[in-house]
Design an enzyme around this catalytic site. Sequence first.
Site, short mmCIF file in Angstrom:
data_model
loop_
_atom_site.label_atom_id
_atom_site.label_comp_id
_atom_site.label_asym_id
_atom_site.label_seq_id
_atom_site.Cartn_x
_atom_site.Cartn_y
_atom_site.Cartn_z
CG ASN A 4 -8.05 23.63 24.47
OD1 ASN A 4 -7.51 24.80 25.87
ND2 ASN A 4 -9.08 23.36 24.58
CB SER B 62 -0.16 25.03 31.97
OG SER B 62 0.46 24.20 33.29
CE1 TYR C 74 0.53 20.25 30.08
CE2 TYR C 74 0.91 21.53 32.09
CZ TYR C 74 -0.09 21.35 30.80
OH TYR C 74 -1.17 22.14 30.37
CB ILE D 152 -9.11 23.41 35.28
CG1 ILE D 152 -8.65 24.88 35.08
CG2 ILE D 152 -11.00 24.15 34.68
CD1 ILE D 152 -9.00 25.77 35.37
CG LEU D 153 -11.63 19.98 39.84
CD1 LEU D 153 -12.58 19.75 41.10
CD2 LEU D 153 -10.68 19.38 39.79
CB THR D 154 -11.46 18.83 32.83
OG1 THR D 154 -10.38 18.25 33.42
CG2 THR D 154 -11.02 20.28 32.17
N1 LIG Z 1 -7.61 20.58 32.83
C1 LIG Z 1 -6.48 21.54 33.78
O1 LIG Z 1 -5.83 21.03 34.98
C2 LIG Z 1 -5.74 22.02 32.56
C3 LIG Z 1 -4.86 23.15 33.51
C4 LIG Z 1 -3.74 23.25 33.29
C5 LIG Z 1 -3.40 23.98 31.42
N2 LIG Z 1 -4.31 22.60 31.01
C6 LIG Z 1 -4.54 22.86 29.60
O2 LIG Z 1 -5.71 23.54 29.45
C7 LIG Z 1 -6.14 22.81 27.37
C8 LIG Z 1 -7.11 22.05 27.20
O3 LIG Z 1 -6.94 20.80 28.44
P1 LIG Z 1 -8.82 20.24 29.85
O4 LIG Z 1 -8.09 20.23 30.57
O5 LIG Z 1 -9.86 20.98 29.16
O6 LIG Z 1 -8.30 18.21 29.15
P2 LIG Z 1 -9.46 17.36 28.16
O7 LIG Z 1 -8.87 15.92 28.28
O8 LIG Z 1 -10.92 17.67 28.96
O9 LIG Z 1 -10.04 17.89 26.48
C9 LIG Z 1 -8.63 18.23 25.46
C10 LIG Z 1 -10.10 17.67 24.42
O10 LIG Z 1 -8.55 17.86 23.33
C11 LIG Z 1 -8.56 16.67 22.01
N3 LIG Z 1 -7.42 16.42 22.21
C12 LIG Z 1 -6.58 15.78 22.55
N4 LIG Z 1 -5.26 15.70 21.01
C13 LIG Z 1 -5.24 16.52 20.40
C14 LIG Z 1 -5.38 15.84 19.27
N5 LIG Z 1 -3.62 16.14 18.98
N6 LIG Z 1 -5.95 16.50 18.17
C15 LIG Z 1 -7.14 17.03 17.96
N7 LIG Z 1 -7.56 17.51 19.43
C16 LIG Z 1 -7.05 16.17 21.01
C17 LIG Z 1 -9.02 15.60 23.29
O11 LIG Z 1 -9.74 14.49 22.70
C18 LIG Z 1 -9.45 16.55 24.38
O12 LIG Z 1 -11.37 16.40 23.67
C19 LIG Z 1 -4.49 21.44 27.29
O13 LIG Z 1 -3.44 22.62 26.39
C20 LIG Z 1 -4.23 21.91 28.71
O14 LIG Z 1 -2.63 21.28 28.71
C21 LIG Z 1 -5.65 22.18 31.60
#
Ligand SMILES: NC(=O)c1ccc[n+]([C@@H]2O[C@H](COP(=O)([O-])OP(=O)(O)OC[C@H]3O[C@@H](n4cnc5c(N)ncnc54)[C@H](O)[C@@H]3O)[C@@H](O)[C@H]2O)c1
Length: 269
Positions: free
Chosen positions: A90, A145, A158, A191-193
């Site tokens: 992830n 994504s 990306y 996604i509203l994280t």
């Molecule tokens: N949030 C969105 O809108 C969205 C949209 C499309 C894709 N994504 C994808 O979802 C995935 C998760 O994103 P999210 O929004 O939950 O992010 P987030 O920032 O809430 O969480 C990401 C987590 O990954 C950890 N992390 C970052 N770099 C790391 C590394 N090198 N090794 C280990 N851990 C690491 C961070 O500490 C964090 O806890 C990602 O692959 C992102 O590209 C997110």
Amino acid sequence: MGRVQGKVALVTGAASGIGLSTAHLLAKEGAKVVLADFNVEGANEAAQQIRDAGGDAVGMFLDASVESSIKEAVDFTVKQYGTITVLFNNVGLTNLKKDLDVVNMDLEEWDKLMNVNVKSVLLGSRFAIPHMIEAGGGSIINTASMAGFEADAVRSAYGASKAAVVNLTRYIATQYGKDNIRCNGVAPGLILTPAAKNNLPPAILDIFSKYNALPYHGEADDIGYTVLFLASDESKFITGQTIQVEGGHYIANPTVPDFRALQAQANKA
Ligand SMILES: NC(=O)c1ccc[n+]([C@@H]2O[C@H](COP(=O)([O-])OP(=O)(O)OC[C@H]3O[C@@H](n4cnc5c(N)ncnc54)[C@H](O)[C@@H]3O)[C@@H](O)[C@H]2O)c1
């Protein structure tokens, strides 16, 4: 009986957002979960919350940009729980300041994103697959994504990295399907994280609202439930697919809002 009862899952990037939601849901539905994250305090805290709620989980440090650290996470999971049958690859990075258009992007950033977003999926899978074969099968789920399906004015690295995840997912599914290993992806739209909630100005959210088919934004659990389904045997005939979880943002002809506005104007006249 939980939906993933008896499965052993490694979730990367589990201290926040999508990974955190997924770890909670997998544990609630009976999986033993290793939460691996750069933010080891966050991973440990989340694992404690899962245990307090009656689940089985443990946190650990992971740097997904380092091959040996990914191997350690897989090895630790097997040592802790005897096997690994679910792998949620992830972790993914994005950088709005350096990952620009093709002419202007920072090439070091290109390498960094390819390493973390694509190579970590390859390596996690490479280390987990032999254990899954030994266990009689498994499910690998990769976070892609919508940026891997559509182009944008910026974030070229990306988008290219997530498109690579979509096709790597098919390769893994093809190569290890006969070993009873499924590999699927999930492609989130916005996604509203917590990070997205804190960083995105209302004007940006309004743009997403305008183009979403649904009247609300996506939340981490929307992805978490999709991953739970893909981890469970409920999805046993699905492999090589990347499920788009994006509120209908990308389904329509992009000119629809313009034609609606034109129609509204014509109705007024
Ligand atoms: N949030 C969105 O809108 C969205 C949209 C499309 C894709 N994504 C994808 O979802 C995935 C998760 O994103 P999210 O929004 O939950 O992010 P987030 O920032 O809430 O969480 C990401 C987590 O990954 C950890 N992390 C970052 N770099 C790391 C590394 N090198 N090794 C280990 N851990 C690491 C961070 O500490 C964090 O806890 C990602 O692959 C992102 O590209 C997110």
